[in-house]
Design an enzyme around this catalytic site. Structure first.
Site, PDB file in Angstrom:
ATOM      1  N   GLU A 171       0.800  -1.224   0.000  1.00 49.93           N
ATOM      2  CA  GLU A 171       0.000   0.000   0.000  1.00 49.93           C
ATOM      3  C   GLU A 171       0.836   1.279   0.000  1.00 49.93           C
ATOM      4  O   GLU A 171       0.712   2.130   0.883  1.00 49.93           O
ATOM      5  CB  GLU A 171      -0.953  -0.015   1.204  1.00 49.93           C
ATOM      6  CG  GLU A 171      -1.868  -1.232   1.216  1.00 49.93           C
ATOM      7  CD  GLU A 171      -2.826  -1.279   2.390  1.00 49.93           C
ATOM      8  OE1 GLU A 171      -2.905  -0.293   3.145  1.00 49.93           O
ATOM      9  OE2 GLU A 171      -3.501  -2.308   2.565  1.00 49.93           O
ATOM     10  N   GLU A 278      -5.987 -10.907  -0.479  1.00 47.42           N
ATOM     11  CA  GLU A 278      -6.756 -10.618   0.740  1.00 47.42           C
ATOM     12  C   GLU A 278      -8.256 -10.586   0.426  1.00 47.42           C
ATOM     13  O   GLU A 278      -8.989  -9.736   0.872  1.00 47.42           O
ATOM     14  CB  GLU A 278      -6.301  -9.292   1.362  1.00 47.42           C
ATOM     15  CG  GLU A 278      -4.807  -9.228   1.598  1.00 47.42           C
ATOM     16  CD  GLU A 278      -4.360  -7.960   2.281  1.00 47.42           C
ATOM     17  OE1 GLU A 278      -5.228  -7.207   2.775  1.00 47.42           O
ATOM     18  OE2 GLU A 278      -3.141  -7.709   2.340  1.00 47.42           O
TER      19      GLU A 278
END
Ligand code: XIL
Length: 367
Positions: A171, A278
């Site tokens: 991220e 995820e």
């Protein structure tokens, strides 16, 4: 009378010929083969996917594996790959300067080795889940460069040959595809920290596959376009980046089938591995039968794309069942995963199984 017999003979012949031609033109859907249903009921999804070259994985917390035998049995039966939900992050591994805490990750790696599971290392460099001491420190560039190389080398070399995949950087971009500036590494080193991290990880374990992992890069848009251009440049500059992790924390209605497929393909065409890392698709604002059906179709859409893209090798849910999800017991974002809290497979599980078992072309049935 003769004409009636003749008529029946001709009709029967035509039916047989048509049926035979139909069989040739429209391949028999596996689900019309009685053995298919035997397979569906007897073979876990993880084995059907393994036969298609895809590892089914999930995020786990090591302590829950140790203390809950039913949960442990469920994980062992249904998953081939384990991602530590928390124990591989700096907040856990280095809660104080110079005091590494590897016990939990050691236990997970030993557990995985004992039961022949893969472990996915998550995650080395992330602005989330950082220890307080690290966040509060004013990092001079040279200091942070040296610390980052030492931290990555210490962690990755410890599991050399035991953790085949690492989320090296997690991220790093904001929703517009610019660098996330609320990131200590970016603040101090600017974008140079990313090649630095990948080179450090590669030195620590030359055989590990090194990933960049992020969310909301599943469709094509500002963020995934920016990432694509950066990864393309890093590859050209010799940065040892081997794959992209698409988190797939998604809500119903996203992604568009073709857009998602083309997006995965363009990264794969750079020679990168693709992991869906995820996956969870919570039902927003309450569960209804219609939302549950749509959720199953979207799960299938993700799997159809992974099955079609060369190099898509892992489908990992963020939690194994609705009782072990980071969305908690929220009624606003409920039922995100493949299994119920009592480990019963749900509609999305069977949607993925049908994708794994059906040949190319029949996946359109779920359009
Ligand atoms: C989450 C965990 O599930 C939570 O338990 C923890 O409190 C915060 O981190 N993207 C990631 C994961 O890469 O590491 C995050 O996991 C979820 C978002």
């Amino acid at each position: 009378m003769l004409s009636l017999i003749l008529h029946r003979l001709v009709f029967t012949f035509l039916v047989l010929v048509t049926n035979e031609r139909l069989q040739r033109v429209v391949p028999q859907a596996p689900s019309e083969d009685p053995r298919y249903w035997q397979f569906v009921t007897d073979v876990p999804l993880k084995d059907a996917l393994a036969a298609r070259g895809i590892l089914l994985g999930t995020a786990v917390r090591i302590e829950e594996l140790r203390k809950d035998p039913r949960y442990r049995k469920h994980i062992l039966e249904h998953f081939a790959l384990l991602t530590p939900e928390y124990e591989g992050k700096m907040a856990y591994i280095l809660p104080e300067p110079h005091k590494y805490r590897f016990a939990a990750l050691d236990r997970l790696v030993a557990f995985a080795k004992k039961y022949n599971k893969r472990v996915r290392g998550h995650t080395l460099i992330w602005s989330g889940d950082l220890p307080r001491w690290f966040k509060e420190k004013e990092w001079k560039p040279e200091e942070l460069r040296a610390f980052t190389e030492e931290y990555i080398f210490t962690v990755v070399s410890r599991y050399r040959g035991e953790i085949p995949y690492w989320d090296v950087v997690n991220e790093a971009l904001d929703l517009a595809g610019d660098w996330d500036e609320d990131n200590p590494w970016y603040e101090s080193l600017k974008e140079e920290y990313i090649p630095l991290a990948f080179h450090a990880a590669h030195r620590a374990d030359p055989n590990a596959l090194l990933f960049y992992n992020d969310f909301l890069i599943e469709g094509q848009g500002e963020k995934s376009d920016a990432l694509y251009n950066r990864v393309k440049r890093w590859k050209e500059e010799g940065v040892p980046i081997h794959g992209i992790g698409f988190q797939c924390h998604l809500f119903l209605g996203f992604p568009d089938r073709e857009e998602f497929l083309q997006n995965l393909k363009r990264f794969a065409d750079l020679g990168l591995k693709i992991h869906l890392t995820e996956v969870d698709l919570p039902l927003a604002f309450g569960a209804t039968p219609g939302k549950r059906l749509k959720q199953a179709i979207l799960y299938r859409r993700l799997m159809d794309a992974c099955l079609k893209v060369q190099g898509c090798e892992a489908f990992i849910t963020w939690g194994s069942d609705d009782g072990h999800s980071w969305t908690g017991k929220s009624r606003w974002f409920s039922e995100p995963l493949l299994f119920s809290p009592s480990f019963t497979p749900k509609l999305p599980y069977f949607a993925l199984l049908s994708a794994a078992l059906e040949r190319e072309g029949y996946s359109r049935l779920m359009e």
